[in-house]
Design a protein around this motif. Structure first.
Motif, PDB file in Angstrom:
ATOM      1  N   ASN A  79     -16.804  -5.400  -3.599  1.00  0.00           N
ATOM      2  CA  ASN A  79     -18.049  -5.263  -2.855  1.00  0.00           C
ATOM      3  C   ASN A  79     -17.935  -5.754  -1.409  1.00  0.00           C
ATOM      4  OD1 ASN A  79     -18.943  -4.572  -5.399  1.00  0.00           O
ATOM      5  ND2 ASN A  79     -19.937  -6.531  -5.795  1.00  0.00           N
ATOM      6  N   GLY A  80     -18.286  -4.903  -0.485  1.00  0.00           N
ATOM      7  CA  GLY A  80     -18.381  -5.287   0.917  1.00  0.00           C
ATOM      8  C   GLY A  80     -17.072  -5.427   1.654  1.00  0.00           C
ATOM      9  N   TYR A  81     -15.941  -5.252   0.985  1.00  0.00           N
ATOM     10  CA  TYR A  81     -14.642  -5.574   1.582  1.00  0.00           C
ATOM     11  C   TYR A  81     -14.268  -4.594   2.692  1.00  0.00           C
ATOM     12  CZ  TYR A  81      -9.843  -7.428   1.550  1.00  0.00           C
ATOM     13  OH  TYR A  81      -8.653  -8.012   1.893  1.00  0.00           O
ATOM     14  N   VAL A  82     -14.247  -3.305   2.386  1.00  0.00           N
ATOM     15  CA  VAL A  82     -13.886  -2.309   3.393  1.00  0.00           C
ATOM     16  C   VAL A  82     -14.986  -2.181   4.439  1.00  0.00           C
ATOM     17  CG1 VAL A  82     -13.479   0.155   3.787  1.00  0.00           C
ATOM     18  CG2 VAL A  82     -12.312  -1.010   1.924  1.00  0.00           C
ATOM     19  N   GLY A  83     -16.239  -2.207   3.998  1.00  0.00           N
ATOM     20  CA  GLY A  83     -17.344  -2.096   4.945  1.00  0.00           C
ATOM     21  C   GLY A  83     -17.323  -3.190   5.992  1.00  0.00           C
ATOM     22  N   SER A  84     -17.130  -4.436   5.554  1.00  0.00           N
ATOM     23  CA  SER A  84     -17.109  -5.557   6.504  1.00  0.00           C
ATOM     24  C   SER A  84     -15.909  -5.462   7.443  1.00  0.00           C
ATOM     25  CB  SER A  84     -17.095  -6.894   5.754  1.00  0.00           C
ATOM     26  OG  SER A  84     -15.935  -7.022   4.950  1.00  0.00           O
ATOM     27  N   GLU A  85     -14.782  -4.952   6.932  1.00  0.00           N
ATOM     28  CA  GLU A  85     -13.594  -4.784   7.778  1.00  0.00           C
ATOM     29  C   GLU A  85     -13.871  -3.820   8.929  1.00  0.00           C
ATOM     30  OE1 GLU A  85      -9.445  -4.786   9.044  1.00  0.00           O
ATOM     31  OE2 GLU A  85     -10.693  -6.175   7.881  1.00  0.00           O
ATOM     32  N   PHE A  86     -14.575  -2.738   8.639  1.00  0.00           N
ATOM     33  CA  PHE A  86     -14.783  -1.739   9.678  1.00  0.00           C
ATOM     34  C   PHE A  86     -15.962  -2.068  10.586  1.00  0.00           C
ATOM     35  CE2 PHE A  86     -11.601   0.415   7.345  1.00  0.00           C
ATOM     36  CZ  PHE A  86     -10.964   1.199   8.300  1.00  0.00           C
ATOM     37  N   VAL A  87     -16.875  -2.879  10.130  1.00  0.00           N
ATOM     38  CA  VAL A  87     -17.860  -3.441  11.058  1.00  0.00           C
ATOM     39  C   VAL A  87     -17.143  -4.377  12.031  1.00  0.00           C
ATOM     40  CG1 VAL A  87     -19.863  -4.960  11.288  1.00  0.00           C
ATOM     41  CG2 VAL A  87     -19.840  -3.189   9.524  1.00  0.00           C
ATOM     42  N   LYS A 111     -23.614  -8.014  -4.626  1.00  0.00           N
ATOM     43  CA  LYS A 111     -23.734  -7.249  -5.872  1.00  0.00           C
ATOM     44  C   LYS A 111     -24.001  -5.793  -5.523  1.00  0.00           C
ATOM     45  CE  LYS A 111     -25.347 -11.229  -8.536  1.00  0.00           C
ATOM     46  NZ  LYS A 111     -26.435 -11.782  -9.400  1.00  0.00           N
ATOM     47  N   ALA A 112     -22.923  -5.028  -5.413  1.00  0.00           N
ATOM     48  CA  ALA A 112     -23.012  -3.667  -4.881  1.00  0.00           C
ATOM     49  C   ALA A 112     -23.879  -2.771  -5.752  1.00  0.00           C
ATOM     50  CB  ALA A 112     -21.619  -3.065  -4.753  1.00  0.00           C
ATOM     51  N   THR A 127     -14.714 -11.495   0.116  1.00  0.00           N
ATOM     52  CA  THR A 127     -15.142 -10.767   1.310  1.00  0.00           C
ATOM     53  C   THR A 127     -15.477 -11.719   2.450  1.00  0.00           C
ATOM     54  OG1 THR A 127     -15.979  -8.902   0.015  1.00  0.00           O
ATOM     55  CG2 THR A 127     -16.859  -9.163   2.234  1.00  0.00           C
ATOM     56  N   ASN A 128     -16.163 -12.800   2.143  1.00  0.00           N
ATOM     57  CA  ASN A 128     -16.511 -13.768   3.188  1.00  0.00           C
ATOM     58  C   ASN A 128     -15.272 -14.412   3.806  1.00  0.00           C
ATOM     59  OD1 ASN A 128     -19.236 -13.311   2.944  1.00  0.00           O
ATOM     60  ND2 ASN A 128     -19.650 -15.092   1.678  1.00  0.00           N
ATOM     61  N   TYR A 129     -14.286 -14.729   2.975  1.00  0.00           N
ATOM     62  CA  TYR A 129     -13.055 -15.300   3.516  1.00  0.00           C
ATOM     63  C   TYR A 129     -12.279 -14.279   4.339  1.00  0.00           C
ATOM     64  CZ  TYR A 129     -13.147 -19.989   1.540  1.00  0.00           C
ATOM     65  OH  TYR A 129     -13.462 -21.307   1.288  1.00  0.00           O
ATOM     66  N   SER A 130     -12.364 -13.006   3.951  1.00  0.00           N
ATOM     67  CA  SER A 130     -11.702 -11.969   4.754  1.00  0.00           C
ATOM     68  C   SER A 130     -12.345 -11.861   6.134  1.00  0.00           C
ATOM     69  CB  SER A 130     -11.760 -10.615   4.033  1.00  0.00           C
ATOM     70  OG  SER A 130     -13.049 -10.021   4.113  1.00  0.00           O
TER      71      SER A 130
END
Length: 320
Positions: free
Chosen positions: A152-160, A192-193, A275-278
């Motif tokens: 959840n949120g991993y790729v989305g946060s990367e591209f933001v 929670k996607a 995701t937050n740590y990424s």
């Protein structure tokens, strides 16, 4: 104001796609590669793609993007459409790879090819070498982004993050369009996607970052390493994992759960925590790139940080 409109388009489209996917049972089922535990609607990347291409046309019609970059990015609609059908019907690897190859060729053609690959002490300007390299880079970035899209949120946060970094460094409007296109979707994919982006979103995003890398490198060769560094959290994990699986004599086409982010979730970390740590790691990467003018030093420093991060993941969950 226009970017708020794009954000609302992405947000609203994602909501309706989620509703439609549930109604039509377009769900990502739980399998041996999954990091989720319940069937979840997918193809949410349609909202990213539609908003992105609307924004691209807006920029083009208002002369806010160069023609060669516009057409190169527009080629991404091909990979998005094919990936949509792959989400629905699971196309054969040969079809996917053929389309990716064609997209890479078309994208490179519109960019005018890849001119110079610099290594600091020497440059490679042979057009055959540079364009073959660029071809494989595009194909690899498309696939690795798809591989990494698992929690959840991993790729989305990367591209933001990449969109914000690109805008801060280059002040080009297409980064804002991409950022809000992903952000509208990310609201529904965070923690929670409620919906996943699917291949229709991840392959397009991978293609976009490859085109950005080559386009800005053509403007200034050192920009190649700048983008490689900014995107390093993803390609480092995907590449090291691929090499390790090859050394283990595993079948590379077989599904697995051995990426660093997957092993952290297996070790008990929540999707939210990973995701937050990424995001924290990406902020550190950007700080290094922004504060250290020598991109070679920045790159080496970031790779050392990522190597230490991988060792930490190995400690939490060994690579077997």
């Amino acid at each position: 104001m226009i970017y708020i409109i794009f954000l609302l388009i992405s947000f609203t489209l994602t909501f309706f796609i989620k509703y439609y996917a549930i109604k039509k049972s377009l769900m990502a089922q739980v399998n041996e590669r999954s990091s989720h535990t319940v069937p979840t609607p997918h193809v949410g990347g349609i909202a990213i793609a539609v908003t992105w291409f609307i924004g691209l046309f807006y920029l083009y019609l208002n002369y806010e993007i160069e023609s060669n970059l516009f057409y190169a990015l527009l080629v991404g609609c091909i990979i998005s459409i094919i990936s949509f059908f792959d989400d629905l019907y699971e196309l054969s690897p040969k079809i996917r790879l053929t389309v990716q190859a064609l997209v890479a060729i078309f994208g490179l053609s519109f960019l005018g090819g890849f001119e110079t690959l610099t290594f600091g002490l020497f440059d490679i300007s042979n057009s055959i070498v540079t364009n073959v390299f660029a071809f494989f880079l595009i194909v690899w970035f498309i696939n690795l982004t798809n591989f990494i899209d698992g929690i959840n949120g991993y790729v989305g946060s990367e591209f933001v993050f990449l969109s914000l970094a690109g805008f801060i460094l280059f002040a080009d409007a297409h980064f804002l369009v991409l950022g809000v296109s992903v952000l509208g979707f990310l609201f529904w994919n965070w923690n929670k996607a409620k919906i996943f982006m699917g291949d229709v979103g991840s392959t397009l995003l991978g293609y976009n970052v490859a085109i950005f890398t080559l386009y800005y490198a053509n403007n200034e060769p050192n920009n190649f390493w700048l983008w490689i560094t900014l995107f390093s959290l993803f390609w480092f994990d995907a590449t090291i994992t691929l090499i390790r699986r090859k050394l283990n004599k595993e079948k590379l086409s077989q599904a697995h759960k051995k990426h660093a982010y997957q092993r952290l979730t297996q070790a008990g970390w929540s999707h939210y925590k990973v995701t937050n740590y990424s995001i924290i790691i990406n902020i550190c990467i950007f700080s290094v790139v922004y504060l250290i003018s020598n991109i070679l030093i920045s790159f080496i420093f970031v790779i050392l940080v990522l190597f230490c991060t991988m060792r930490f993941v190995d400690f939490k969950k060994p690579f077997n």
